[in-house]
Design a protein around this motif. Structure first.
Motif, PDB file in Angstrom:
ATOM      1  N   LEU A  98       0.863  -1.202   0.094  1.00 18.74           N
ATOM      2  CA  LEU A  98       0.132   0.041  -0.210  1.00 18.74           C
ATOM      3  C   LEU A  98       0.616   1.336   0.164  1.00 18.74           C
ATOM      4  N   ASN A  99       2.119   1.156   0.401  1.00 25.01           N
ATOM      5  CA  ASN A  99       2.989   2.185   0.388  1.00 25.01           C
ATOM      6  C   ASN A  99       3.475   2.356  -1.011  1.00 25.01           C
ATOM      7  N   TYR A 140      -1.741   5.583  -5.548  1.00 24.68           N
ATOM      8  CA  TYR A 140      -1.777   4.593  -4.591  1.00 24.68           C
ATOM      9  C   TYR A 140      -2.614   3.609  -4.494  1.00 24.68           C
ATOM     10  N   ALA A 142      -4.698   2.831  -2.300  1.00 28.81           N
ATOM     11  CA  ALA A 142      -5.720   3.176  -1.506  1.00 28.81           C
ATOM     12  C   ALA A 142      -6.649   4.211  -2.023  1.00 28.81           C
TER      13      ALA A 142
END
Ligand SMILES: Nc1ncnc2c1ncn2[C@@H]1O[C@H](COP(=O)(O)OP(=O)(O)OP(=O)(O)O)[C@@H](O)[C@H]1O
Ligand SMILES: [Mg+2]
Lengths: 251, 220
Positions: A98-99, A140, A142
Motif C-alpha cells: 500500500l505504500n 496508490y 488506497a
C-alpha cells in the motif's frame, strides 16, 4: 484442442498438515499446459492449500510438486525462488504494497527478477496497459477501486512473463460486474499470452464461466475432476437504461 | 528572558548539549540495533519466514529482561560492563552505554509491533514473486511499516529523553541533572520549572515532527 499431453503442474501424493489438522491428504493432480483449471469445494476443503502448494508457498509434508519439467520439492531455496518468478499468483485481497504506487508495485516483481532498470519502466507500462490501468501509474492502491487493485495485482503477476497464473479467489471480494471484468482479463491472459491458469473459487458461476477442467475438492481430498464446456463470462450491463428496465421488469 | 536563565546560560547550554549527545546516541542504537533485533524477533516468530524458537525465545527474553529492569537499577547494574567497554563508568560518554541498551530493547519491541500489523498476504505475494527473506524485509516489510516505525521512533525518543534525565547518578549530566542540582537542590524552584518548560517544548516539537513525517509517508 490444445496439447493436453504436456503438463505444467503435477502434484503427486501431496499431504499438507497444519498441526494435527490435515489440510490436504495424499492428493495427486495434473494440470495440463494451456488450460484454465478450476478448483472448487466447500470452505475448508483445502482449495487454497492445494493452490499454495503449487508454488511451495505451503511446503508439503510429503509428496512431490512438479512445475514443467522441474521438481520443486527437491530444489534449493535459490532455485525455488527462480522457479517462483515463472509462476504468477493473485489473491482475494490483492496483497498490494500500500505504500508503493501502482507503478512501483508492478516494478518490484521485475526488480526481484533483476531486470535492468531501463527495461523495467517499459515493461511496467506494457503490463498496466494490458490490464487497462496505464493512466493510473502514479496512484496508490488506497486510491483505487477493488477491481482496479486486482488489475494491478494481475499486472504485477504478469510482469515476469509467467507460464502459470495461480488465482486464489480472485473475484471473491468484488461485485458481479467487476467480477466479470476481472474474469475477462484472466481469460485474455490465457488466450493472448498462452498462460496456464489455475483458479480457486467457491463461486460456481466463476468456475463455470471460464474453466475447461474443474477439480472438486472435499475434506482435503480430490472428489473428482471433470471436463466442462465453459459457459462464457456473463455480460454485465451497467447502463442506467438497463437498471430502469430491470427494475420495471421485476415490478 | 528571565534573569535566572540568563545567569545559568552557560550551564544550561552545556546541559542541553549533554542531553543531545545522550539522546542522539540512544536514537542511533535504536536504529542500528533495535531495528534489526525487532525485525529478527518478527521473522523468527512462529509461523513467520525464519521461524526459530530458540532465537525468538532468547531475544524475547533478553528484551523483556532489559525492559523490566527499573532503569536506575539497570544503570547501576551495568556499571562494570560500562567500565569494561568505555574505560570509565562516569560521564556523558559512559552514560550512553546503559542508554543504548535500554534504547535498542525499547525500540525493538515497537519495531516488532509495527511489523506484526502488516497483513500476512503481502508476504505471501512477495514470496510468490520469488523474493528472498532479505528482499521481503527491505522491499516489502520495511516499506509497508515505515510510518509505524517512525511513530515508534518518535515515542522511543521521548522515552530516551526521560531516561536521560536520571543519568546524573553516573555523572552523565544533561538537562535533568541540571534541574536537580541547580533547581531542586539549591531551592531554585523557578529554575526547575523553567527547565521543565523547556523539556515540555522539546518533547512537543519531537512529537509534532515525528507525527507529521509519519502521516506524510503513510499511503495506506
Ligand atoms: N496457516 C494455517 N494454519 C492452520 N490451519 C490452516 C492454515 N491454512 C489452512 N488451514 C486449515 O486447513 C484447512 C484447509 O484450508 P484451505 O484454506 O485450504 O481451505 P479452502 O478450501 O481454501 O477454504 P476457503 O473456501 O474457506 O478459503 C482448513 O481447515 C483450514 O482451517
Ligand atoms: Mg481458500
Amino acid at each position: 484442442m490444445m496439447e493436453w499431453g504436456l503438463f505444467v503442474i503435477e502434484l503427486q501424493n501431496v499431504t499438507k498438515k497444519f498441526g494435527n489438522h490435515t489440510a490436504i491428504q495424499n492428493v495427486s493432480l495434473t494440470v495440463h499446459q494451456g488450460e484454465i483449471h478450476g478448483l472448487i469445494g466447500a470452505s475448508g476443503a483445502g482449495k487454497s492449500t492445494m493452490l499454495r502448494v503449487m508454488n511451495l508457498l505451503e511446503i508439503p509434508d510429503s509428496g512431490s510438486v512438479y512445475v514443467g519439467e522441474r521438481e520443486l520439492t527437491t530444489r534449493s531455496k535459490r532455485e525455488l525462488r527462480e522457479a517462483r518468478k515463472r509462476i504468477g499468483m493473485i489473491f482475494q485481497h490483492f496483497n498490494l504494497v500500500l505504500n508503493k504506487t501502482v507503478e512501483q508495485n508492478v516494478a518490484v516483481s521485475l526488480q526481484l527478477a533483476q531486470v535492468p532498470k531501463h527495461q523495467r519502466i517499459d515493461r511496467v507500462r506494457e503490463c498496466l496497459r494490458f490490464v487497462g490501468l496505464e493512466d493510473q501509474m502514479d496512484k496508490y492502491p488506497a486510491q483505487l477501486s477493488g477491481g482496479q487493485k486486482q488489475r494491478v495485482a494481475i499486472a504485477r503477476a504478469l510482469a515476469n512473463e509467467p507460464e502459470v497464473l495461480l488465482c486464489d479467489e480472485p473475484t471473491s471480494s468484488l461485485d458481479p460486474h467487476t467480477t466479470s471484468e476481472i474474469l475477462t482479463v484472466i481469460r485474455d491472459i490465457h488466450e493472448r499470452l498462452g498462460v496456464t491458469v489455475i483458479i480457486v473459487s467457491h463461486e460456481m458461476n466463476v468456475i463455470k464461466s471460464i474453466c475447461q477442467r474443474v477439480t472438486v475438492m472435499d475434506q482435503g481430498t480430490i472428489y473428482e475432476t471433470v471436463q466442462i464446456e465453459s459457459s462464457g463470462i456473463p455480460r454485465s450491463d451497467r447502463s442506467p437504461e438497463r437498471f430502469i428496465k430491470e427494475l420495471k421488469n421485476d415490478a | 528572558m528571565p534573569d535566572i536563565l540568563l545567569r545559568y546560560q552557560a550551564e544550561i547550554w552545556q546541559a542541553i548539549g549533554e542531553t543531545f549527545i545522550m539522546v542522539g546516541v540512544s536514537i542511533l542504537a535504536a536504529i542500528l540495533v533495535g531495528l534489526p533485533v525487532g525485525t529478527l524477533l518478527y521473522l523468527c516468530r512462529k509461523g513467520n519466514l525464519l521461524e526459530n524458537r530458540f532465537v525468538f525465545s532468547s531475544l524475547n527474553l533478553l528484551v523483556n529482561i532489559i525492559r523490566s529492569f527499573p532503569f536506575l537499577l539497570l544503570v547501576v547494574f551495568l556499571i562494570p560492563f560500562t567500565r569494561l567497554i568505555m574505560g570509565t563508568a562516569i560521564g556523558t560518554a559512559a552514560a550512553t552505554v546503559p542508554l543504548s541498551i535500554i534504547a535498542f530493547a525499547h525500540y525493538s519491541r515497537l519495531v516488532e509491533q509495527s511489523l506484526l500489523e502488516i497483513p500476512k498476504g503481502v508476504i505471501d505475494a512477495a514470496v510468490s514473486m520469488g523474493a528472498s527473506v532479505k528482499e521481503v524485509v527491505f522491499k516489502f516489510l520495511l516499506v509497508e511499516s515505515r510510518s509505524g516505525l517512525v511513530v515508534g521512533l518518535t515515542m522511543s525518543t521521548i522515552s530516551f529523553i526521560s531516561y536521560s534525565t536520571i543519568m546524573g547518578v553516573v555523572g552523565g549530566g544533561g538537562v535533568g541533572d541540571f534541574a536537580i542540582r541547580y533547581g531542586y537542590q539549591q531551592f531554585q524552584t523557578d529554575l526547575m520549572l523553567y527547565v521543565i518548560v523547556i523539556m515540555v517544548i522539546l518533547v512537543q516539537m519531537i512529537q509534532f515532527i515525528g507525527m507529521t513525517i509519519a502521516r506524510k509517508i503513510d499511503k495506506r
